[in-house]
Scaffold this motif. Sequence first.
Motif, PDB file in Angstrom:
ATOM      1  N   PHE A  43       0.830  -1.204   0.000  1.00 14.72           N
ATOM      2  CA  PHE A  43       0.000   0.000   0.000  1.00 14.72           C
ATOM      3  C   PHE A  43       0.863   1.252   0.000  1.00 14.72           C
ATOM      4  N   VAL A 124      -2.076   9.635  -3.324  1.00 17.91           N
ATOM      5  CA  VAL A 124      -3.377  10.149  -2.889  1.00 17.91           C
ATOM      6  C   VAL A 124      -3.289  10.328  -1.381  1.00 17.91           C
TER       7      VAL A 124
ATOM      8  N   GLY B  30      -9.619  -5.456  -0.505  1.00 19.12           N
ATOM      9  CA  GLY B  30      -9.169  -4.110  -0.185  1.00 19.12           C
ATOM     10  C   GLY B  30      -7.957  -3.703  -0.994  1.00 19.12           C
ATOM     11  N   LEU B  31      -7.055  -4.674  -1.205  1.00 25.32           N
ATOM     12  CA  LEU B  31      -5.871  -4.383  -2.025  1.00 25.32           C
ATOM     13  C   LEU B  31      -6.268  -4.030  -3.447  1.00 25.32           C
ATOM     14  N   VAL B  34      -7.628  -0.461  -3.417  1.00 23.33           N
ATOM     15  CA  VAL B  34      -6.609   0.579  -3.299  1.00 23.33           C
ATOM     16  C   VAL B  34      -5.799   0.682  -4.582  1.00 23.33           C
ATOM     17  N   THR B  35      -5.541  -0.467  -5.197  1.00 29.98           N
ATOM     18  CA  THR B  35      -4.790  -0.440  -6.451  1.00 29.98           C
ATOM     19  C   THR B  35      -5.558   0.298  -7.540  1.00 29.98           C
ATOM     20  N   GLY B  37      -7.871   2.574  -7.049  1.00 22.68           N
ATOM     21  CA  GLY B  37      -7.912   3.986  -6.696  1.00 22.68           C
ATOM     22  C   GLY B  37      -6.607   4.697  -6.981  1.00 22.68           C
ATOM     23  N   SER B  38      -5.498   3.970  -6.813  1.00 22.64           N
ATOM     24  CA  SER B  38      -4.210   4.569  -7.123  1.00 22.64           C
ATOM     25  C   SER B  38      -3.990   4.665  -8.627  1.00 22.64           C
ATOM     26  N   ARG B  39      -4.556   3.737  -9.352  1.00 25.20           N
ATOM     27  CA  ARG B  39      -4.392   3.750 -10.804  1.00 25.20           C
ATOM     28  C   ARG B  39      -5.089   4.959 -11.413  1.00 25.20           C
ATOM     29  N   SER B  41      -6.054   7.561  -9.601  1.00 26.43           N
ATOM     30  CA  SER B  41      -5.765   8.687  -8.693  1.00 26.43           C
ATOM     31  C   SER B  41      -7.035   9.268  -8.089  1.00 26.43           C
ATOM     32  N   GLN B  42      -7.894   8.366  -7.668  1.00 31.04           N
ATOM     33  CA  GLN B  42      -9.113   8.776  -6.982  1.00 31.04           C
ATOM     34  C   GLN B  42      -9.053   8.319  -5.528  1.00 31.04           C
ATOM     35  N   PRO B  43      -9.592   9.081  -4.604  1.00 32.03           N
ATOM     36  CA  PRO B  43      -9.583   8.635  -3.199  1.00 32.03           C
ATOM     37  C   PRO B  43     -10.663   7.623  -2.881  1.00 32.03           C
ATOM     38  N   ASP B  44     -11.510   7.282  -3.820  1.00 27.42           N
ATOM     39  CA  ASP B  44     -12.618   6.382  -3.522  1.00 27.42           C
ATOM     40  C   ASP B  44     -12.147   4.983  -3.127  1.00 27.42           C
ATOM     41  N   GLN B  46      -9.493   4.164  -1.444  1.00 26.77           N
ATOM     42  CA  GLN B  46      -9.072   4.125  -0.043  1.00 26.77           C
ATOM     43  C   GLN B  46     -10.267   4.221   0.890  1.00 26.77           C
ATOM     44  N   VAL B  47     -11.280   4.984   0.478  1.00 26.80           N
ATOM     45  CA  VAL B  47     -12.504   5.046   1.279  1.00 26.80           C
ATOM     46  C   VAL B  47     -13.140   3.666   1.365  1.00 26.80           C
ATOM     47  N   MET B  48     -13.181   2.988   0.212  1.00 24.28           N
ATOM     48  CA  MET B  48     -13.738   1.640   0.203  1.00 24.28           C
ATOM     49  C   MET B  48     -12.914   0.703   1.067  1.00 24.28           C
ATOM     50  N   PHE B  49     -11.582   0.914   1.094  1.00 23.86           N
ATOM     51  CA  PHE B  49     -10.765   0.054   1.942  1.00 23.86           C
ATOM     52  C   PHE B  49     -11.088   0.276   3.408  1.00 23.86           C
TER      53      PHE B  49
END
Lengths: 197, 87
Positions: A43, A124, B30-31, B34-35, B37-39, B41-44, B46-49
Motif C-alpha cells: 500500500f 493520494v 481491499g488491495l 486501493v490499487t 484507486g491509485s491507478r 488517482s481517486q480517493p474512492d 481508499q474510502v472503500m478500503f
Amino acid sequence: MHALFYVAAVVAFLATVRVITCLNAVHALLYLIVSLLSVAIVFYTLGAPFIAALEVIIYSGAIMVLFIFVVMMLNLGATAVDTERTWLKPSMWIGPCILAAILIAEVAFLLSRGSSAAHSGVFVGPKRVGMSLFGTYLIGVELASMLLLAALVAAYHLGARKRERLEIRNVTDTDRTRTAAGRDLVRSGTGGPSRTA
Amino acid sequence: MFALGLAGLLVRRNLIFILMSIEVMLNAAGLAFVTAGSRWSQPDGQVMFIFVLATAAAEVSVGLALLLRLYQQYRSLDADAASQMRG
C-alpha cells in the motif's frame, strides 16, 4: 521503486501460502501477520500511506490480537506446555523471521531514501481521502458505525449467554444435590448457620 | 491472493483457518480497491478500503464469538460438527 513493490508482493504471496498450508493455528497466525505487514508495504509503495498505517494498526494490531486471544483460550490444558516446547524449535520460527527480515530491510531502505519519491503509483494523500470519506460517503460512514455497534452487541450477546446458562445449570445441580441429600435442608447442612438460613 | 483465500476456505475444515481465510479474502479485495484507486488517482478506493476494514472487524468479532460458543458446545473446531445443529 517497482522492485520494492514486487518484493513485498512476493513476500505477501509466500506468507499467504504458508497460512493455508500450516497445520498449526499459531504458526498460521504468525504468517498471516507477516502477510498483512507486507500488504501494508505494498500500500505504501502504491501511494497510500494512510491506508498502510491503518492496515498495520487495525489489521495486524487489533484483529490479530483477537485471533491470538481466541487461539490461546482454546489451547488451555496441561498438554499445552509440551506442545509449546516443541514449537520453540528453530524450524518453526525461522520462516516468519526470514520474511519479516525482508520487510524490515525494505522499511530501512525506504527510511534511508527519505520519505519522498517512494511511490510508484499516484500519491493520494490522507486529506483527499478524508474529504471524500466525510463528504460523498457520509452515509457509508454512518452505516459502518451502525454495523460495528451491531457486531459489538452480537459478540457480547453470544459471549454472555453461556455464563447465564452455566448459572442456571449450577442452580439445578445444587437443587439436585439438596434433594438427594434427604430433602431436609436443615439436617443436611453442616452446622448451626444453616438453621438460621 | 483472493484465490488463495478461497482455496484455504475450501480446503481447511478447521474453523479458525476458515476465519483466517476470510480475512485473507477481505484483505485481497481491499488491495484491489486501493490499487484501482491509485491507478485512476481517486480517493474512492481508499474510502472503500476503510469500509472493508470496518466490515472485517465486525465480522471477526462475531465470528470468533460464534467459534467460542461452538467450541464450548461441541468440544471441537471441526466445521462439520456444527452441521447437525437444531433448535
